[in-house]
Each structure stands twice: as structure tokens, then as C-alpha cells.
Scaffold this motif. Sequence first.
Motif, mmCIF file in Angstrom:
data_model
loop_
_atom_site.group_PDB
_atom_site.id
_atom_site.type_symbol
_atom_site.label_atom_id
_atom_site.label_comp_id
_atom_site.label_asym_id
_atom_site.label_seq_id
_atom_site.Cartn_x
_atom_site.Cartn_y
_atom_site.Cartn_z
ATOM 1 N N GLU A 57 0.822 -1.216 0.000
ATOM 2 C CA GLU A 57 0.000 0.000 0.000
ATOM 3 C C GLU A 57 0.851 1.258 0.000
ATOM 4 O OE1 GLU A 57 -2.386 -0.564 3.497
ATOM 5 O OE2 GLU A 57 -3.778 -1.935 2.483
ATOM 6 N N ALA A 58 2.023 1.206 0.657
ATOM 7 C CA ALA A 58 2.908 2.371 0.747
ATOM 8 C C ALA A 58 3.831 2.490 -0.468
ATOM 9 C CB ALA A 58 3.738 2.286 2.030
ATOM 10 N N GLY A 59 3.766 1.525 -1.383
ATOM 11 C CA GLY A 59 4.617 1.579 -2.569
ATOM 12 C C GLY A 59 6.046 1.140 -2.315
ATOM 13 N N LEU A 60 6.266 0.375 -1.243
ATOM 14 C CA LEU A 60 7.616 -0.070 -0.889
ATOM 15 C C LEU A 60 7.903 -1.494 -1.349
ATOM 16 C CD1 LEU A 60 7.627 1.353 2.745
ATOM 17 C CD2 LEU A 60 8.440 2.458 0.656
ATOM 18 N N VAL A 61 6.848 -2.244 -1.626
ATOM 19 C CA VAL A 61 6.946 -3.626 -2.102
ATOM 20 C C VAL A 61 5.994 -3.764 -3.284
ATOM 21 C CG1 VAL A 61 6.312 -6.019 -1.521
ATOM 22 C CG2 VAL A 61 7.671 -4.676 0.073
ATOM 23 N N ASP A 62 6.383 -4.570 -4.270
ATOM 24 C CA ASP A 62 5.557 -4.816 -5.448
ATOM 25 C C ASP A 62 5.158 -6.277 -5.522
ATOM 26 O OD1 ASP A 62 5.949 -2.132 -6.454
ATOM 27 O OD2 ASP A 62 7.965 -2.762 -7.034
ATOM 28 N N GLN A 63 3.940 -6.528 -5.962
ATOM 29 C CA GLN A 63 3.562 -7.898 -6.282
ATOM 30 C C GLN A 63 4.045 -8.135 -7.700
ATOM 31 O OE1 GLN A 63 -0.486 -9.101 -5.567
ATOM 32 N NE2 GLN A 63 -0.241 -10.976 -6.755
ATOM 33 N N VAL A 64 4.973 -9.080 -7.862
ATOM 34 C CA VAL A 64 5.603 -9.299 -9.166
ATOM 35 C C VAL A 64 5.016 -10.475 -9.921
ATOM 36 C CG1 VAL A 64 7.760 -8.167 -8.527
ATOM 37 C CG2 VAL A 64 7.500 -10.622 -8.108
ATOM 38 N N ALA A 65 4.273 -11.332 -9.225
ATOM 39 C CA ALA A 65 3.651 -12.486 -9.884
ATOM 40 C C ALA A 65 2.591 -13.063 -8.951
ATOM 41 C CB ALA A 65 4.701 -13.549 -10.221
ATOM 42 N N GLU A 66 1.895 -14.054 -9.467
ATOM 43 C CA GLU A 66 0.885 -14.747 -8.676
ATOM 44 C C GLU A 66 0.864 -16.187 -9.142
ATOM 45 O OE1 GLU A 66 -3.088 -12.905 -7.403
ATOM 46 O OE2 GLU A 66 -3.626 -14.203 -9.082
ATOM 47 N N ARG A 67 0.658 -17.090 -8.215
ATOM 48 C CA ARG A 67 0.537 -18.503 -8.585
ATOM 49 C C ARG A 67 -0.621 -19.124 -7.821
ATOM 50 N NH1 ARG A 67 6.194 -20.292 -5.815
ATOM 51 N NH2 ARG A 67 5.489 -20.256 -3.662
ATOM 52 N N LYS A 68 -1.130 -20.206 -8.392
ATOM 53 C CA LYS A 68 -2.258 -20.893 -7.783
ATOM 54 C C LYS A 68 -1.726 -22.167 -7.137
ATOM 55 C CE LYS A 68 -7.037 -21.967 -8.832
ATOM 56 N NZ LYS A 68 -8.037 -22.042 -9.880
ATOM 57 N N VAL A 69 -1.951 -22.269 -5.821
ATOM 58 C CA VAL A 69 -1.503 -23.438 -5.069
ATOM 59 C C VAL A 69 -2.720 -24.015 -4.362
ATOM 60 C CG1 VAL A 69 0.007 -24.260 -3.211
ATOM 61 C CG2 VAL A 69 0.763 -22.404 -4.700
ATOM 62 N N ARG A 70 -3.086 -25.252 -4.726
ATOM 63 C CA ARG A 70 -4.241 -25.946 -4.144
ATOM 64 C C ARG A 70 -5.493 -25.073 -4.175
ATOM 65 N NH1 ARG A 70 -0.053 -28.085 -0.303
ATOM 66 N NH2 ARG A 70 -0.220 -26.045 0.629
ATOM 67 N N GLY A 71 -5.699 -24.409 -5.310
ATOM 68 C CA GLY A 71 -6.895 -23.606 -5.505
ATOM 69 C C GLY A 71 -6.845 -22.223 -4.886
ATOM 70 N N ILE A 72 -5.743 -21.886 -4.257
ATOM 71 C CA ILE A 72 -5.612 -20.570 -3.623
ATOM 72 C C ILE A 72 -4.587 -19.750 -4.399
ATOM 73 C CG2 ILE A 72 -4.902 -19.354 -1.522
ATOM 74 C CD1 ILE A 72 -5.817 -21.824 0.052
ATOM 75 N N HIS A 73 -4.938 -18.495 -4.654
ATOM 76 C CA HIS A 73 -4.002 -17.596 -5.328
ATOM 77 C C HIS A 73 -3.007 -17.051 -4.298
ATOM 78 C CE1 HIS A 73 -6.028 -17.461 -9.222
ATOM 79 N NE2 HIS A 73 -7.154 -17.585 -8.523
ATOM 80 N N GLU A 74 -1.746 -17.203 -4.622
ATOM 81 C CA GLU A 74 -0.688 -16.771 -3.717
ATOM 82 C C GLU A 74 0.179 -15.735 -4.428
ATOM 83 O OE1 GLU A 74 2.087 -19.208 -0.701
ATOM 84 O OE2 GLU A 74 2.298 -19.823 -2.788
ATOM 85 N N GLY A 75 0.332 -14.576 -3.792
ATOM 86 C CA GLY A 75 1.128 -13.511 -4.393
ATOM 87 C C GLY A 75 2.612 -13.734 -4.183
ATOM 88 N N ILE A 76 3.384 -13.314 -5.176
ATOM 89 C CA ILE A 76 4.842 -13.319 -5.069
ATOM 90 C C ILE A 76 5.260 -11.851 -5.055
ATOM 91 C CG2 ILE A 76 7.005 -14.016 -6.161
ATOM 92 C CD1 ILE A 76 5.403 -16.366 -7.395
ATOM 93 N N TYR A 77 5.994 -11.498 -4.027
ATOM 94 C CA TYR A 77 6.323 -10.098 -3.782
ATOM 95 C C TYR A 77 7.829 -9.876 -3.841
ATOM 96 C CZ TYR A 77 1.552 -10.184 -2.053
ATOM 97 O OH TYR A 77 0.194 -10.346 -1.946
ATOM 98 N N GLN A 78 8.185 -8.618 -4.119
ATOM 99 C CA GLN A 78 9.592 -8.240 -4.111
ATOM 100 C C GLN A 78 9.707 -6.795 -3.627
ATOM 101 O OE1 GLN A 78 11.735 -8.470 -7.848
ATOM 102 N NE2 GLN A 78 13.677 -8.591 -6.752
ATOM 103 N N ALA A 79 10.764 -6.518 -2.882
ATOM 104 C CA ALA A 79 11.017 -5.151 -2.420
ATOM 105 C C ALA A 79 11.110 -4.239 -3.634
ATOM 106 C CB ALA A 79 12.312 -5.104 -1.614
ATOM 107 N N GLY A 80 10.624 -3.021 -3.494
ATOM 108 C CA GLY A 80 10.613 -2.073 -4.601
ATOM 109 C C GLY A 80 11.978 -1.480 -4.898
ATOM 110 N N ALA A 81 12.908 -1.585 -3.940
ATOM 111 C CA ALA A 81 14.233 -1.002 -4.127
ATOM 112 C C ALA A 81 15.248 -1.740 -3.266
ATOM 113 C CB ALA A 81 14.213 0.482 -3.753
#
Length: 185
Positions: A57-81
Motif C-alpha cells: 500500500e505504501a509503494g515499498l513492495v511490489d507484487q511481481v507475480a501470482e501462482r495458484k496453489v491448491r486452488g488458492i491464489h498466492e502472491g509473489i512479492y519483491q522489495a521495490g528497491a
Amino acid sequence: MRDVLYLEQIEQAETLLKPQRIEVLRELAEPGTCGEVAARLGQTPQRVYYHVKRLVEAGLVDQVAERKVRGIHEGIYQAGARTYWLSPRLVGRLGLRRAQDEFSLGYLLDLMEEVQADIADLDRTAPELPSVGMSGEIRVPPELRPQFLNDLQAALQDLFTRYGGAEGDAFKLAVACYPKGEDRD
């Protein structure tokens, strides 16, 4: 991922300056899920997700991808800098008032803040970033201080006059001269 993220909003600083979130940011130097980060930090995934959500929300981390694990969407995150710089404006200045007098410490603080912001805004992907940094110590007897400052101003004015035309690449030149304090360990 950027090299530097310059934070100028108090909300970003408040979000960042929590020990748990700094640890989460360190773990997200490489992309990862909240579950992966939680396992490395010995925390619950829910607790890490709470912090990641605030960092996103603060723009310090980005969601860079998403994957589906056992029917649940799981975000993959990375620091913005890789590095986060706080604007000195966020902290304020205690005991020193801003001053436009070029011989004041307030003016030096404003100048250093401006240099920090300019460096943060540079395009680190550019093939060339010509720059130079220099630091040294000069010892001037008290009776020669006015002459030293006049000589310094004259040398800089000569450079500004000689290279101050309207054509060519623009460079900013900032020089700071201040009394040296005690050596820090």
C-alpha cells in the motif's frame, strides 16, 4: 527493482520504520511469497501478509507475480528497491531554522537535501552517469578565513561563468564548506 527509493511522504516512512517490516523487506530482496518469508523469519504467514500488505500500500513492495496453489491464489512479492532513503524533510530539523544565507548551516542542510533528492532521481539504467565526488580537509587560520572563503567563491564563480552556457549537458555543482567536528569512530 530500483536501486534507490527516495521517500518523501510521512506515511511511507511510518510504514517502513517498523523493525518487523524492515526484516520482511530484507527477505524480499529476492521475490518470495508470504509463506516463504514467514518460514525464514519464524513468523506466521498471516502476520507476514499483514506487513507485506502495508508495504505494498505504501509503494515499498511490489507484487511481481501470482501462482495458484491448491486452488488458492498466492502472491509473489519483491522489495521495490535495494535502498530506501528518507528525505530529511520527514525528520525535521531540531534547533536549526532554515536560512537562505549561503554561510549558514541551515543553507548547507537544504543543499545536502537537494543533492540527496537529485541523486535519488537519477536513471540508474543509463549507460553513463558522469559524476565526481571529492572530500578533503583544509586547515585555515582564523585570520585567513575571509580570504579563504572569497577565494573559494571566486574559483566557483569562474567555473560557473566559464561553463554556464545554454548548450551541452547540464551538471549540478554543489560545494559544502563547514567546520570539521570531532572525529567519529
